[in-house]
Every structure is written in structure tokens, then in C-alpha cells.
Design a protein around this motif. Structure first.
Motif, short mmCIF file in Angstrom:
data_model
loop_
_atom_site.label_atom_id
_atom_site.label_comp_id
_atom_site.label_asym_id
_atom_site.label_seq_id
_atom_site.Cartn_x
_atom_site.Cartn_y
_atom_site.Cartn_z
N GLU A 226 69.00 7.93 -33.95
CA GLU A 226 68.27 6.70 -34.21
C GLU A 226 68.24 6.31 -35.68
N GLY A 227 68.80 7.18 -36.52
CA GLY A 227 68.81 6.89 -37.94
C GLY A 227 67.47 7.20 -38.60
N PHE A 228 67.40 6.91 -39.90
CA PHE A 228 66.19 7.21 -40.65
C PHE A 228 64.98 6.44 -40.11
N GLY A 229 65.24 5.23 -39.62
CA GLY A 229 64.15 4.42 -39.07
C GLY A 229 63.49 5.05 -37.86
N GLY A 230 64.25 5.87 -37.13
CA GLY A 230 63.69 6.53 -35.95
C GLY A 230 62.58 7.49 -36.31
N LEU A 231 62.64 8.08 -37.50
CA LEU A 231 61.61 9.01 -37.95
C LEU A 231 60.30 8.30 -38.29
N TYR A 232 60.37 6.98 -38.45
CA TYR A 232 59.18 6.21 -38.81
C TYR A 232 58.80 5.20 -37.73
N LYS A 233 59.15 5.49 -36.50
CA LYS A 233 58.71 4.64 -35.40
C LYS A 233 57.19 4.72 -35.28
N GLY A 234 56.60 3.59 -35.03
CA GLY A 234 55.14 3.55 -34.91
C GLY A 234 54.43 3.57 -36.23
N CYS A 235 55.16 3.42 -37.32
CA CYS A 235 54.56 3.49 -38.66
C CYS A 235 53.52 2.40 -38.87
N SER A 236 53.80 1.20 -38.35
CA SER A 236 52.86 0.09 -38.53
C SER A 236 51.53 0.37 -37.83
N ALA A 237 51.61 0.90 -36.60
CA ALA A 237 50.39 1.24 -35.87
C ALA A 237 49.65 2.39 -36.54
N LEU A 238 50.41 3.37 -37.03
CA LEU A 238 49.80 4.51 -37.70
C LEU A 238 49.14 4.09 -39.00
N LEU A 239 49.75 3.15 -39.71
CA LEU A 239 49.18 2.67 -40.96
C LEU A 239 47.85 1.97 -40.71
N CYS A 240 47.84 1.09 -39.72
CA CYS A 240 46.58 0.39 -39.38
C CYS A 240 45.52 1.37 -38.90
N ARG A 241 45.95 2.34 -38.10
CA ARG A 241 45.00 3.31 -37.55
C ARG A 241 44.37 4.17 -38.64
N ASP A 242 45.21 4.72 -39.51
CA ASP A 242 44.71 5.67 -40.51
C ASP A 242 43.92 4.99 -41.63
N CYS A 243 44.33 3.80 -42.03
CA CYS A 243 43.58 3.11 -43.09
C CYS A 243 42.17 2.79 -42.63
N SER A 244 42.07 2.23 -41.43
CA SER A 244 40.74 1.84 -40.93
C SER A 244 39.89 3.05 -40.57
N SER A 245 40.48 4.02 -39.86
CA SER A 245 39.70 5.17 -39.42
C SER A 245 39.29 6.06 -40.59
N SER A 246 40.15 6.17 -41.60
CA SER A 246 39.83 6.97 -42.77
C SER A 246 38.66 6.36 -43.54
N ALA A 247 38.67 5.05 -43.69
CA ALA A 247 37.58 4.37 -44.38
C ALA A 247 36.27 4.55 -43.61
N ILE A 248 36.32 4.37 -42.30
CA ILE A 248 35.13 4.53 -41.46
C ILE A 248 34.64 5.97 -41.50
N TYR A 249 35.59 6.89 -41.47
CA TYR A 249 35.24 8.32 -41.44
C TYR A 249 34.47 8.75 -42.68
N PHE A 250 35.02 8.44 -43.84
CA PHE A 250 34.37 8.84 -45.09
C PHE A 250 33.01 8.19 -45.25
N LEU A 251 32.94 6.91 -44.93
CA LEU A 251 31.69 6.18 -45.07
C LEU A 251 30.61 6.74 -44.14
N THR A 252 31.00 7.04 -42.91
CA THR A 252 30.04 7.56 -41.93
C THR A 252 29.53 8.93 -42.34
N TYR A 253 30.43 9.82 -42.72
CA TYR A 253 30.01 11.16 -43.10
C TYR A 253 29.12 11.15 -44.33
N SER A 254 29.52 10.39 -45.33
CA SER A 254 28.73 10.31 -46.56
C SER A 254 27.35 9.74 -46.29
N SER A 255 27.29 8.67 -45.49
CA SER A 255 26.01 8.02 -45.20
C SER A 255 25.10 8.92 -44.39
#
Length: 363
Positions: A226-255
Motif C-alpha cells: 500500500e506504500g507509505f500512505g498505507g502506514l498512515y491510514k486513519g490518520c485524520s480520524a486519529l488526529l481528531c480523536r487524540d487532540c480532542s480526547s487529550s485536551a479533555i483528559y488533562f482538563l478533567t484530571y487536573s480539575s
């Protein structure tokens, strides 16, 4: 402010700059430990340990000890969280990507019947291999972003960060994680969904040779087909998932830690860490489940299939065929898995942090 001696600077590992920000001020060594991201998790933001410095040799010994403890902390907590949560993660991925399971228990029964216990640990090596590196990068990214944000807003990196500061730094750490995490996630999902029947359930028929013999072999096959791009399938979904969940995670734990810690105490207690860490993980993963479903479906799409053209197309096709409920497949498993995993990681981090502080204070 004085710099570290040149000989010490050369001897400290490169990972020092990712995990620790060491500075000497008024003859004190300040070592700031900072949190990682969701699934890896971490300690309470901006917790510090200090030790008295009595000469360069004492500084070197204390710094090396603290670094060693932090590296061991990453390895132990990552291994524990993987051991606790991986079987449920396998069940979750199979439910999200395959439609023939009637529920969680049916998936568990079928996996055990055809593949035995090893079926629940397909691709575990890909996760274990990436834990230390990803955790280190997450630590460094979060710490640097948070310090820079505090400098810009308050004029000093030592200022108490606001909820917005913590969220922005957490989101940035999640974004950086994706670059290193996506290939191992692709290999993990492909291995988890690959059928490799146990010999005792195949009757007299010869076992079929699996396409992927292991996580590294899986990565090689994907890159070849699949080429180099095959190793990054789902990258867009993973980026949205991790950015939002990481922000929520840190804020929730700290609060939660700030809210549950009694006035006059500067550190959360054991039960507070358990409850705050588990709750933060449940909330973050609960809200991230729709993107997690899309990520898994995009990554399991092998060469020649091309079922999904991108994140929006995957979401539209999944909802059209299976209804809106498809976006919440694995929600219960994500929440069930998140609570014990985050409790284990947070308690491990806090224990190592306090041991380090006790050791350095004795010096």
C-alpha cells in the motif's frame, strides 16, 4: 540561573530534554514531571520534586537517579496499562469493524472458541514497542507547550496554568503523538482483526497461513502493498480523536484533583488519584468513541478493498448502512477499559514521583 556542567550535559541521555527540564536556581535542582496522553496518561500537571544540591557530583547523582526513575516509570506503567486493557481493546476493535457479532459477550466467546487466549493478544507487540517512545514524546510536548503558554500569558513558566492552558497543551501533545502512533495503530488493528484459528478447532484441515506473521511483518507487508500512505491510514480520524480526547483528559484530571484535594494539601491523595484518573479516562474515551470507530474502520481497509475514501466518506457510509448507532460501537468497552487502565497508570506515576521526591529530599 546557571547552566549544567558541560561534562554532565554530554552524559545525560537525549531523552532528558523530552522528560525533564532541569535548572539550577538558588542552589536547588528543580525537576518538573508532566503528564502524557490518553491510554498512556500521567501525573498531576506541574507537580515538582526538589532536592538540595551540594556540588556538581551530588547534582549528577541526583539527576541521574531521577531520570532513571522516570524511565522506569514509563516502562512499568505502559506495560501494566497494556496488560490490563489489551484483551478488551481487541474485542472493541472487532466489534467496531465486523458486523457479525451480537454483542460483547458473543465476540469474547467466538474469539476464545476459535483462537483461544492468544486471540485476544493479536498485535500486542506493536503497542508495547511504541509505548515508551510515544510516552516520552508526549511528556516533552506537553511540558514544553504548557511552559511556553504560561510564559506568553503570565510572563513565567512557573505560573499556575488555567484550564484553557492545560487543554491547549494536551491537544498539542495529542497531535504530536499521532505522527509516531499511527503506523503501530494500523499494525495493531490489522493483527487484531486477522483470523488465525487455533489448531484444536480446525479438525483435520490444515491451518491456513496467516497474511501477517507479526507486527513488524505486518508493517513491512503494508508498506510493500500500500506504500507509505498505507502506514498512515486513519490518520485524520486519529488526529481528531487524540487532540480532542487529550485536551479533555488533562482538563478533567487536573480539575478533579484540584476539586477533591482538601484545602491545605498540595498533592492529591491515593483515592483522589484513583477516582480522578479513572473518571478522566472514562470521559475522554467516551467522547472519543465515534472517531475511534471511524479510525478502526479506515485502518482495517486493506489494499484492493478501498471501501473508504476518507474520514467523511467513512462516516457517511457507516451511518448509511448501519445507522447512527454504529458510531457508538465499543462505547461500553472503551469506558470499562479506560477506568482501570488510567487508575493503574496514574497510581504508578504518582508513586514514582513521590519516591523520587523522598529520595532527593533526603539528599
Amino acid at each position: 540561573m546557571r547552566k549544567l556542567p558541560c561534562d554532565l550535559e554530554r552524559k545525560l541521555p537525549m531523552l532528558l530534554h523530552l522528560l525533564l527540564d532541569v535548572c539550577i536556581d538558588d542552589e536547588q535542582l528543580h525537576i518538573f514531571l508532566v503528564p502524557g496522553a490518553p491510554g498512556l496518561d500521567a501525573i498531576h500537571p506541574m507537580e515538582t520534586c526538589k532536592c538540595r544540591v551540594e556540588g556538581d557530583s551530588h547534582l549528577k547523582q541526583s539527576a541521574v537517579m531521577c531520570i532513571g526513575n522516570c524511565l522506569q516509570n514509563l516502562s512499568v506503567s505502559g506495560g501494566l496499562s497494556t496488560a490490563v486493557g489489551y484483551p478488551l481493546d481487541t474485542v472493541k476493535v472487532r466489534i467496531q469493524t465486523e458486523g457479525h457479532y451480537n454483542g460483547i459477550w458473543h465476540c469474547i466467546q467466538e474469539t476464545y472458541r476459535t483462537e483461544r487466549v492468544l486471540g485476544f493478544y493479536r498485535g500486542v507487540s506493536a503497542s508495547v514497542f511504541s509505548v515508551s517512545l510515544i510516552s516520552s514524546v508526549s511528556f516533552g510536548t506537553y511540558r514544553n507547550f504548557l511552559c511556553n503558554i504560561c510564559k506568553l500569558r503570565y510572563g513565567t513558566a512557573d505560573a499556575k496554568p488555567s484550564g484553557l492552558d492545560v487543554s491547549l497543551a494536551g491537544g498539542a501533545a495529542g497531535a504530536v503523538r499521532v505522527v509516531l502512533m499511527t503506523p503501530s495503530e494500523v499494525a495493531k488493528v490489522r493483527m487484531q482483526t486477522q483470523r488465525n484459528p487455533h489448531s484444536s478447532v480446525t479438525s483435520s484441515q490444515p491451518l491456513s497461513k496467516p497474511k501477517y506473521r507479526g507486527s513488524l511483518h505486518c508493517l513491512k507487508v503494508i508498506a510493500k502493498e500500500e506504500g507509505f500512505g498505507g502506514l498512515y491510514k486513519g490518520c485524520s480520524a486519529l488526529l481528531c480523536r487524540d487532540c480532542s480526547s487529550s485536551a479533555i483528559y488533562f482538563l478533567t484530571y487536573s480539575s478533579l484533583c484540584d476539586w477533591l484535594t482538601p484545602a491545605g494539601k498540595n498533592k492529591p491523595g491515593f483515592l483522589v488519584v484513583l477516582l480522578s484518573g479513572g473518571s478522566a479516562g472514562v470521559l475522554a474515551w467516551g467522547l472519543a468513541t465515534p472517531l475511534d470507530v471511524l479510525k478502526s474502520r479506515m485502518q482495517v481497509d486493506e489494499s484492493g478493498q478501498h471501501r473508504y475514501k476518507g474520514l467523511i466518506h467513512c462516516a457517511r457510509e457507516s451511518v448509511r448502512k448501519e445507522g447512527l448507532k454504529v458510531l457508538f460501537k465499543g462505547l461500553g468497552l472503551n469506558c470499562i477499559r479506560a477506568f482501570p487502565v488510567n487508575m493503574v497508570v496514574f497510581v504508578t506515576y504518582e508513586a514514582v514521583l513521590r519516591f523520587t521526591e523522598h529520595f532527593t529530599n533526603k539528599k
